[in-house]
Write an enzyme that holds these catalytic residues in place. Structure first.
Site, PDB file in Angstrom:
ATOM      1  N   LYS A   2      -7.182  -9.993   3.467  1.00 63.65           N
ATOM      2  CA  LYS A   2      -5.816 -10.403   3.134  1.00 63.65           C
ATOM      3  C   LYS A   2      -4.953 -10.499   4.382  1.00 63.65           C
ATOM      4  O   LYS A   2      -5.127  -9.740   5.329  1.00 63.65           O
ATOM      5  CB  LYS A   2      -5.173  -9.381   2.188  1.00 63.65           C
ATOM      6  CG  LYS A   2      -5.600  -9.483   0.755  1.00 63.65           C
ATOM      7  CD  LYS A   2      -4.722  -8.602  -0.097  1.00 63.65           C
ATOM      8  CE  LYS A   2      -5.029  -8.761  -1.563  1.00 63.65           C
ATOM      9  NZ  LYS A   2      -4.124  -7.955  -2.390  1.00 63.65           N
ATOM     10  N   SER A  29       4.083  -9.375  -6.368  1.00 61.87           N
ATOM     11  CA  SER A  29       4.469  -9.398  -4.953  1.00 61.87           C
ATOM     12  C   SER A  29       4.448 -10.801  -4.378  1.00 61.87           C
ATOM     13  O   SER A  29       5.343 -11.190  -3.625  1.00 61.87           O
ATOM     14  CB  SER A  29       3.541  -8.490  -4.142  1.00 61.87           C
ATOM     15  OG  SER A  29       3.692  -7.155  -4.528  1.00 61.87           O
TER      16      SER A  29
END
Length: 158
Positions: free
Chosen positions: A41, A127
Site C-alpha cells: 500500500k 478512509s
C-alpha cells in the site's frame, strides 16, 4: 484481563473506526489499536503520523492504546497476550475481504477474530473516500475527528 487488538491501516482513522474501537472496548478490558503496515500500500500519512493521529483521536477512551504493528499481526497479538482480533464490518463485501484473513490469523496464532457490525449511519465512511473528498476541498469534519480533519486538509493542500 482480556485484551483485543483492533488492527487497520488507519490512513486516516475515521469516525467508523472510532465507533468500532469504542464498542470493542465495551467487550474487552483493553483494546490495542494496531496501526498496521502493508508494503503493497501507498499511504498518505507516514507510520508515525498515523499512530500520532490515532492516539490523539482516541485519547480519553479509557482502556484504549495505540501501537504500531511492526510485522505480522499474528505475532503482534500473541506478543501482547490478546484473546481476540476485532474487525469492523460495514457489510457483506467487508466480510468477504476479512474472512480469509481471519482464518489465516487463527491458523498462525490460534487467536479468533471478532467481527463488529459498524454503525449503519457510518456505513458510507471509508478512509479512501475521505481522502478523495479532502483532495477536492470537500467537507470531512463529519467523517473524521477534528485532529484528523485538520491534518488531512493540511496534507492534501501541499
Amino acid at each position: 484481563m482480556s485484551i483485543a487488538v483492533c488492527p487497520g491501516s488507519f490512513d486516516p482513522l475515521t469516525l467508523g473506526h472510532v465507533d468500532v474501537v469504542k464498542r470493542a472496548r465495551g467487550m474487552f478490558d483493553e483494546v490495542i489499536v494496531g496501526v498496521a503496515q502493508n508494503a503493497k500500500k501507498r499511504y498518505l500519512f507516514s507510520d508515525a503520523e498515523r499512530v500520532a493521529l490515532a492516539r490523539e483521536a482516541l485519547q480519553g477512551i479509557d482502556g484504549v492504546r495505540v501501537e504500531l504493528v511492526g510485522g505480522l499481526l499474528a505475532d503482534f497479538v500473541r506478543e501482547r497476550g490478546a484473546v481476540a482480533i476485532v474487525k469492523g464490518l460495514r457489510g457483506a463485501a467487508d466480510y468477504d475481504d476479512e474472512q480469509a484473513m481471519a482464518l489465516l490469523n487463527r491458523h498462525l496464532s490460534g487467536i479468533e477474530t471478532v467481527f463488529i457490525m459498524g454503525d449503519p449511519a457510518l456505513n458510507h465512511v471509508a478512509s479512501s473516500f475521505v481522502k478523495e473528498i479532502a483532495a477536492y476541498g470537500g467537507k470531512i469534519d463529519d467523517l473524521v475527528t477534528a485532529n484528523v480533519a485538520q491534518a488531512l486538509t493540511e496534507k492534501v493542500q501541499r
